[in-house]
Each structure stands twice: as structure tokens, then as C-alpha cells.
Design an enzyme around this catalytic site. Structure first.
Site, PDB file in Angstrom:
ATOM      1  N   LYS A  67      58.480  -0.049  -1.811  1.00  0.00           N
ATOM      2  CA  LYS A  67      59.059  -0.364  -3.131  1.00  0.00           C
ATOM      3  C   LYS A  67      58.127  -1.160  -4.043  1.00  0.00           C
ATOM      4  O   LYS A  67      58.231  -1.062  -5.260  1.00  0.00           O
ATOM      5  CB  LYS A  67      60.379  -1.117  -2.954  1.00  0.00           C
ATOM      6  CG  LYS A  67      61.503  -0.252  -2.411  1.00  0.00           C
ATOM      7  CD  LYS A  67      62.822  -1.006  -2.405  1.00  0.00           C
ATOM      8  CE  LYS A  67      63.963  -0.096  -1.958  1.00  0.00           C
ATOM      9  NZ  LYS A  67      65.267  -0.738  -2.116  1.00  0.00           N
ATOM     10  N   GLY A 126      70.098 -12.896   3.092  1.00  0.00           N
ATOM     11  CA  GLY A 126      69.029 -11.915   3.192  1.00  0.00           C
ATOM     12  C   GLY A 126      67.965 -12.192   2.153  1.00  0.00           C
ATOM     13  O   GLY A 126      68.230 -12.848   1.145  1.00  0.00           O
ATOM     14  N   GLY A 129      63.748  -6.610  -0.002  1.00  0.00           N
ATOM     15  CA  GLY A 129      63.676  -5.957  -1.308  1.00  0.00           C
ATOM     16  C   GLY A 129      65.027  -5.773  -1.963  1.00  0.00           C
ATOM     17  O   GLY A 129      65.177  -5.968  -3.174  1.00  0.00           O
TER      18      GLY A 129
END
Length: 271
Positions: A67, A126, A129
Site C-alpha cells: 500500500k 491496531g 495500514g
């Protein structure tokens, strides 16, 4: 029928899955579009992206771990990709590659759809990405009280600092109105598939539980929160909404809600 005019769309992922392939191809068939979609992986992101350009591949979905590494080989970042310096969609217009982040777009639309209050406190669990897309979307929606918790203190602190939020090392005794899981906890096939991504006490005191894990649609977090009568937002909604945004970018067409639901059900049943 596949012919010389068939337009190819594809995905690039470290671990290719079937959902996107099934979802897009189902819609192409139902709408009579001369497109085909295929999932790929690569060890060479530079030449993979150059191949998208050189071969006239119309669209390319990008998943981890590409990404950010793909950005150097693109021509333009849209506002959604620029907002988080991360790409999940490439559109090829006659050799000009423009990047988008439909994960960010999907999260922003879900915050709006569920009328989440910007005055609410938020904990995002978390720091990968997708967590970046989540935190950026909450930031742009005006949320001021947000904390990032991560098992990786380095990436967790970086993400929190990037958007001016707090980092927390542990969920013990933590609480928030909105809890968002962006870890693999609860994901089908993973080591933690049956585990809760937040302590039960946190789920009990929250008003909204948001799980970005798409498979299964009803993760342990979602099922527990539903039993407790909480508002829930599932990863199934995220994956479908971001895929619809991609579909529209590639084809210029947006399917109706009934057809989207059909395609989603088909993809889930066969993924």
C-alpha cells in the site's frame, strides 16, 4: 465472452483472497460489462505497477504489504490516498496512474451513516495500514478524543503521534464510547479466530463496537456486542463498501443496493 476488447482489473496482495475476484466478476456479468478481474501476488512491486501501466490494465486493487511501497511508481495521489499516504486502488487512464484509498472512503462513509458523535471517546486497537485509514477518517470527521492501542509500541506510537492522538500500551482498565478493532483478532483461519479483540468489560461499557475484520462478518467482538445490545459496525460492511467504490472507479457505474447485496452474498459463499 472474453475478447480483445475485454478490460482487465486485478489485485496485488501478499496473500491474495477470493472475495474481490468473486465480487467484481459477479457484477461484471450481471451488468453485461466486458471486464474481467484476477488476483495476483508479486515479489517485485515496481515492475508489477509498471506492468499495469504498460499493458493497459484498467484498475488494480492494492493490499498489504504494497500500500505504501507502490506510491513511488504512480503519477498522482487523490485526496483519499494523500490523506493517509497509503494506496489501495490504482486507476489507469491511458497510461496515467492515479491512486485512491477506498478503505479511507468506506470508513468515512460508515462514520456518517451510523451518525457517530464526534464528541465520543474512541479507542482504535491496531496500528497497521488499515488502522491508519481508520484513524485518519475519525480525525477528519472531527473526533478529538481518540487513543491508539497496539501490540507493536513503535508503530502504535507513530500512528498516534501522526494524527495528534494518545498512545496506550494496554487495554487493561481502558474504556471508550466507540471501540474499533483493526487487528487480525477474530479473523477466520487465524490463531486468534475465537478471541475477543477487546476485554469484555470494555465492550459492556461501550456504545458502539466497530470491527474491521471482514471474515467472518460476525466476529467474536460483533456477536458479543450484539448480545449486549450495542450498536455494531462490521468489517463486512467495510469490505463491500470499499469494493463498490473501486468498482465505480474502474467502470464508471455504481450498482444498486440490491445487486451489491447479491454480489456480496455470492462472494462470501464462495470465497
Amino acid at each position: 465472452m472474453i475478447n480483445k476488447d475485454t478490460q482487465l482489473c486485478m489485485s496485488l496482495s501478499g496473500r491474495p483472497g477470493n472475495f474481490g475476484t468473486l465480487f467484481h466478476n459477479y457484477l461484471y456479468q450481471k451488468l453485461g460489462l466486458n471486464f474481467i478481474y484476477k488476483a495476483f501476488t508479486t515479489q517485485d512491486i515496481e515492475h508489477a505497477v509498471k506492468g499495469v501501466r504498460a499493458l493497459g490494465i484498467r484498475g488494480c486493487a492494492v493490499s498489504m504489504p504494497f500500500k505504501e511501497s507502490c506510491i513511488a511508481f504512480l503519477d498522482e495521489l487523490s485526496a483519499s490516498a494523500k490523506a493517509i499516504d497509503s494506496v489501495n486502488t490504482i486507476v489507469n487512464d491511458n497510461g496515467y496512474l492515479k491512486a485512491y484509498n477506498t478503505d479511507y472512503i468506506a470508513i468515512a462513509k460508515l462514520i456518517e451513516k451510523y451518525q457517530l458523535n464526534p464528541k465520543s471517546s474512541v479507542i482504535v486497537h491496531g496500528s497497521g495500514g488499515m488502522a491508519k485509514a481508520v484513524v485518519a477518517a475519525f480525525k477528519d470527521a472531527g473526533f478529538k478524543m481518540l487513543s491508539v492501542c497496539s501490540r507493536n509500541p513503535q508503530t502504535g506510537k507513530q500512528l498516534a503521534e501522526l494524527y495528534g492522538y494518545q498512545y496506550m500500551a494496554s487495554l487493561k482498565q481502558a474504556k471508550a464510547d466507540i471501540i474499533v478493532n483493526v487487528t487480525p483478532i477474530g479473523m477466520t483461519g487465524g490463531k486468534e479466530a475465537t478471541e475477543l479483540s477487546f476485554p469484555l468489560a470494555m465492550i459492556e461499557q461501550a456504545t458502539t463496537a466497530f470491527d474491521v475484520v471482514a471474515l467472518p462478518a460476525e466476529t467474536p467482538l460483533i456477536t458479543t456486542a450484539q448480545k449486549l445490545g450495542k450498536q455494531t459496525i462490521s468489517g463486512a460492511e467495510v469490505i463491500v463498501l470499499q469494493a463498490v467504490e473501486q468498482f465505480e472507479l474502474y467502470t464508471g457505474k455504481r450498482p444498486d443496493e440490491e445487486l451489491i447485496a447479491e454480489a456480496s452474498a455470492f462472494a462470501r459463499a464462495h470465497a
